[in-house]
Design an enzyme around this catalytic site. Sequence first.
Site, mmCIF file in Angstrom:
data_model
loop_
_atom_site.group_PDB
_atom_site.id
_atom_site.type_symbol
_atom_site.label_atom_id
_atom_site.label_comp_id
_atom_site.label_asym_id
_atom_site.label_seq_id
_atom_site.Cartn_x
_atom_site.Cartn_y
_atom_site.Cartn_z
ATOM 1 C CB CYS A 179 -0.896 -0.006 1.228
ATOM 2 S SG CYS A 179 0.023 0.289 2.745
ATOM 3 C CB CYS A 206 -1.058 6.680 4.247
ATOM 4 S SG CYS A 206 -2.442 6.003 5.172
HETATM 5 FE FE1 SRM Z 1 -7.395 2.031 1.699
HETATM 6 C C1 SRM Z 1 -7.862 4.271 4.149
HETATM 7 C C2 SRM Z 1 -5.128 4.008 0.390
HETATM 8 C C3 SRM Z 1 -7.556 0.150 -1.055
HETATM 9 C C4 SRM Z 1 -8.997 -0.466 3.493
HETATM 10 N N1 SRM Z 1 -6.706 3.840 2.228
HETATM 11 C C5 SRM Z 1 -7.083 4.609 3.293
HETATM 12 C C6 SRM Z 1 -6.440 6.007 3.186
HETATM 13 C C7 SRM Z 1 -7.387 6.893 2.439
HETATM 14 C C8 SRM Z 1 -5.958 6.611 4.522
HETATM 15 C C9 SRM Z 1 -6.903 7.509 5.269
HETATM 16 O O1 SRM Z 1 -8.070 7.137 5.504
HETATM 17 O O2 SRM Z 1 -6.464 8.587 5.649
HETATM 18 C C10 SRM Z 1 -5.192 5.660 2.321
HETATM 19 C C11 SRM Z 1 -4.607 6.807 1.492
HETATM 20 C C12 SRM Z 1 -3.126 6.589 1.304
HETATM 21 C C13 SRM Z 1 -2.517 7.498 0.317
HETATM 22 O O3 SRM Z 1 -1.685 8.327 0.730
HETATM 23 O O4 SRM Z 1 -2.805 7.402 -0.878
HETATM 24 C C14 SRM Z 1 -5.693 4.450 1.568
HETATM 25 N N2 SRM Z 1 -6.611 2.149 -0.032
HETATM 26 C C15 SRM Z 1 -5.598 2.988 -0.385
HETATM 27 C C16 SRM Z 1 -5.016 2.628 -1.734
HETATM 28 C C17 SRM Z 1 -4.522 3.821 -2.540
HETATM 29 C C18 SRM Z 1 -3.897 1.601 -1.486
HETATM 30 C C19 SRM Z 1 -2.947 1.327 -2.613
HETATM 31 O O5 SRM Z 1 -1.760 1.247 -2.288
HETATM 32 O O6 SRM Z 1 -3.351 1.169 -3.757
HETATM 33 C C20 SRM Z 1 -6.217 1.882 -2.337
HETATM 34 C C21 SRM Z 1 -7.177 2.786 -3.038
HETATM 35 C C22 SRM Z 1 -8.332 2.028 -3.589
HETATM 36 C C23 SRM Z 1 -9.253 2.819 -4.493
HETATM 37 O O7 SRM Z 1 -8.845 3.131 -5.600
HETATM 38 O O8 SRM Z 1 -10.395 3.062 -4.094
HETATM 39 C C24 SRM Z 1 -6.872 1.340 -1.071
HETATM 40 N N3 SRM Z 1 -8.213 0.204 1.277
HETATM 41 C C25 SRM Z 1 -8.042 -0.441 0.086
HETATM 42 C C26 SRM Z 1 -8.416 -1.812 0.213
HETATM 43 C C27 SRM Z 1 -8.297 -2.864 -0.871
HETATM 44 C C28 SRM Z 1 -9.538 -2.967 -1.727
HETATM 45 O O9 SRM Z 1 -10.426 -2.118 -1.666
HETATM 46 O O10 SRM Z 1 -9.613 -3.939 -2.483
HETATM 47 C C29 SRM Z 1 -8.819 -1.996 1.516
HETATM 48 C C30 SRM Z 1 -9.241 -3.332 2.161
HETATM 49 C C31 SRM Z 1 -10.587 -3.774 1.747
HETATM 50 C C32 SRM Z 1 -11.627 -3.213 2.649
HETATM 51 O O11 SRM Z 1 -12.049 -2.080 2.441
HETATM 52 O O12 SRM Z 1 -11.993 -3.912 3.612
HETATM 53 C C33 SRM Z 1 -8.693 -0.716 2.174
HETATM 54 N N4 SRM Z 1 -8.368 1.923 3.552
HETATM 55 C C34 SRM Z 1 -8.885 0.784 4.100
HETATM 56 C C35 SRM Z 1 -9.320 1.084 5.434
HETATM 57 C C36 SRM Z 1 -9.978 0.087 6.426
HETATM 58 C C37 SRM Z 1 -11.446 -0.009 6.236
HETATM 59 C C38 SRM Z 1 -12.110 -0.835 7.290
HETATM 60 O O13 SRM Z 1 -13.086 -1.491 6.996
HETATM 61 O O14 SRM Z 1 -11.678 -0.819 8.438
HETATM 62 C C39 SRM Z 1 -9.006 2.445 5.666
HETATM 63 C C40 SRM Z 1 -9.263 3.256 6.954
HETATM 64 C C41 SRM Z 1 -10.691 3.648 7.116
HETATM 65 O O15 SRM Z 1 -11.533 3.494 6.241
HETATM 66 O O16 SRM Z 1 -10.983 4.150 8.216
HETATM 67 C C42 SRM Z 1 -8.402 2.926 4.474
HETATM 68 FE FE1 SF4 Z 2 -1.444 1.443 4.055
HETATM 69 FE FE2 SF4 Z 2 -2.450 3.786 4.819
HETATM 70 FE FE3 SF4 Z 2 -4.013 1.833 3.959
HETATM 71 FE FE4 SF4 Z 2 -2.844 1.654 6.328
HETATM 72 S S1 SF4 Z 2 -4.437 3.126 5.683
HETATM 73 S S2 SF4 Z 2 -3.000 0.022 4.846
HETATM 74 S S3 SF4 Z 2 -0.860 2.565 5.843
HETATM 75 S S4 SF4 Z 2 -2.468 2.964 2.773
#
Ligand code: SRM
Ligand code: SF4
Length: 581
Positions: A441, A447
């Site tokens: 990620c 992030c």
């Molecule tokens: Fe994610 C939050 C990046 C796919 C579960 N995710 C974040 C944030 C926005 C951090 C924040 O809330 O402040 C990250 C931004 C980082 C940055 O600097 O860019 C972030 N998530 C990403 C990306 C860019 C990861 C990557 O390296 O590619 C992916 C963008 C997807 C998109 O285009 O929409 C990304 N995130 C995912 C996935 C994988 C998927 O969707 O297949 C997951 C796990 C699947 C799921 O949702 O259960 C995922 N992201 C989370 C979570 C935990 C959600 C939960 O249910 O607890 C957070 C935190 C939250 O939502 O509170 C989060």
């Molecule tokens: Fe990685 Fe940020 Fe997503 Fe945590 S919230 S898994 S550090 S991109």
Amino acid sequence: MSTHSVEDIKQQSGRLRGTLVESLSNRITGALADDDQTLIKYHGSYQQDDRDVRDERRRQKLEPDFSFMIRTRTPGGVVTPAQWLKLDAIATTFAERGLRITTRQAFQFHGVIKGELKPTMQAINAALIDTLAACGDVNRNIAVASNPYLSQVHTAVQAQAEALSKHLLPNSRAYYEIWLDEEKVAGSGEEEEPIYGATYLPRKFKIAFAVPPSNDVDVFAQDLGFIAVIGNNGSGDDGALLGYNVSVGGGMGATHGDAETYPRIADVIGFIAPDQVIPVAEAVVTTQRDWGNRAVRKRARLKYTIDDHGLEAFKLEVARRAGITFEPAHAFAFAHNADEFGWHQGDDGRWHLTLRILSGRIWDRASEDGDRVRHLTGLREIARLLDAAGGPSEFRLTANQNMLIANLDDAQRALIDQLVGEYALDTHREASPLRKAALACVALPTCGLAMAEAERYLPAFVDRLEKVMAKNGLDGNDLHLRISGCPNGCSRPYLGEIALVGKAPGRYNLMLGADHRGQRLNTLYRENIDETAILDTLDPLFRQYAAERTDAERFGDFLIRSGLVREHIAPGKALPLELIA
Ligand code: SRM
Ligand code: SF4
């Protein structure tokens, strides 16, 4: 930090408007007002700050180095060469660190400053791409199998995903007013939201379409999944899309040390016809809207709704709302959840090239050995060539942060090969299977939730892991590694045969034992350890694997069969065996 709950902010936002306009024009700070930081997510952007300089700026009594991440809504990650050129220009003009392919087939731009947010949004829209609902408590970007073989099925499935994405968009005109200067009309701020209501969903919501045998979208990690069922019974429907098995309740996110939260593998609840996709999706979304836990945000995802209400009750409610009866699920078999690199010919004769993009980051930069990496420039040249040629060629992002140059004819294939070679875009040729399938990620420095490095750490960790593998005679072994900077699981680490989940700087939880098809979660094996301890832990396991594996047995499968790792069953349980053909 806002003192309002997310539910209150949504309710009082005037359908996602808040005070975003005022926040954007406030030149005193690079940040938005507190509540607007929540609302901008629904418009596809996050406020962030550069964590590499956070402490230094605090010492200098400066505000954090604020900037914004912008994420596109690109169902299935498909864009034309003309759109690629525009996205590249946006990355070059407004963002830092190039174009970033996400694990849901979106593009992300990092480092856009507040004063340039609006022009950036306008430039994205001028490319006929939007960012609406790319983040926030709504349906997110819909993932679709990138599928370089079954071209006709891909076209059909992609079209369904695009229609569904449109159907599930919020009705509010806020996005168009704030970013595209659409005139306010009577009723602005009170638009009907027939699917979402005034408080939208309790939490984010994710959908994917998978096309077996590839599970490249990790369909069982999604709130809602559609697994394509393709006719192959020799009765005249060979190759046709018959319908979908529907899966619900997948998710990755968890909180360290909190047993109330956990990753969960989705349940397959039955088979539907293609024309039932929209009613079923809407029924799942509205049931989650009404049944989801709005009091405890960390328990608000659909996976918890299903565990709290029971799968059968949930399924009955969805069927009732959709006005359908689920047929028994068809047998299906996934072979893998990684990408297959290189050239493939689709069943319509056209060519597709899958390129590996390290952690999805496409940029021009100096490499560690002093050479210049020119991937952004190389892909720009390819996009120019394809744009000038016209025709059906397209770029297709994968949910493993890679990309396809798709739909090419024989002559284009040769030209693309030349440019791919010239700009060294064919990194998949040299890379080991471990390196090719590895996901990380974003994590630091952008992030805000990262506890440890991920994207920036991946190459060095793979170097060291490869050495330990080679020592045990395992070089060249296909092994799925995933690294996340925190337990939220954005690289879907709980589906990695080996995963590092960030705990603190330089320290990770080591998770082991998932399969390579995205159907079995891994298990916590060692907690809060550093790199040396991780490699020292893996070394004897590799030794035993090399000595005792059966033919072609995968590392994750071996760990479970041999009892070295306990299989993760509940609450994120394994799939019913009879469904795995
Ligand atoms: Fe994610 C939050 C990046 C796919 C579960 N995710 C974040 C944030 C926005 C951090 C924040 O809330 O402040 C990250 C931004 C980082 C940055 O600097 O860019 C972030 N998530 C990403 C990306 C860019 C990861 C990557 O390296 O590619 C992916 C963008 C997807 C998109 O285009 O929409 C990304 N995130 C995912 C996935 C994988 C998927 O969707 O297949 C997951 C796990 C699947 C799921 O949702 O259960 C995922 N992201 C989370 C979570 C935990 C959600 C939960 O249910 O607890 C957070 C935190 C939250 O939502 O509170 C989060
Ligand atoms: Fe990685 Fe940020 Fe997503 Fe945590 S919230 S898994 S550090 S991109």
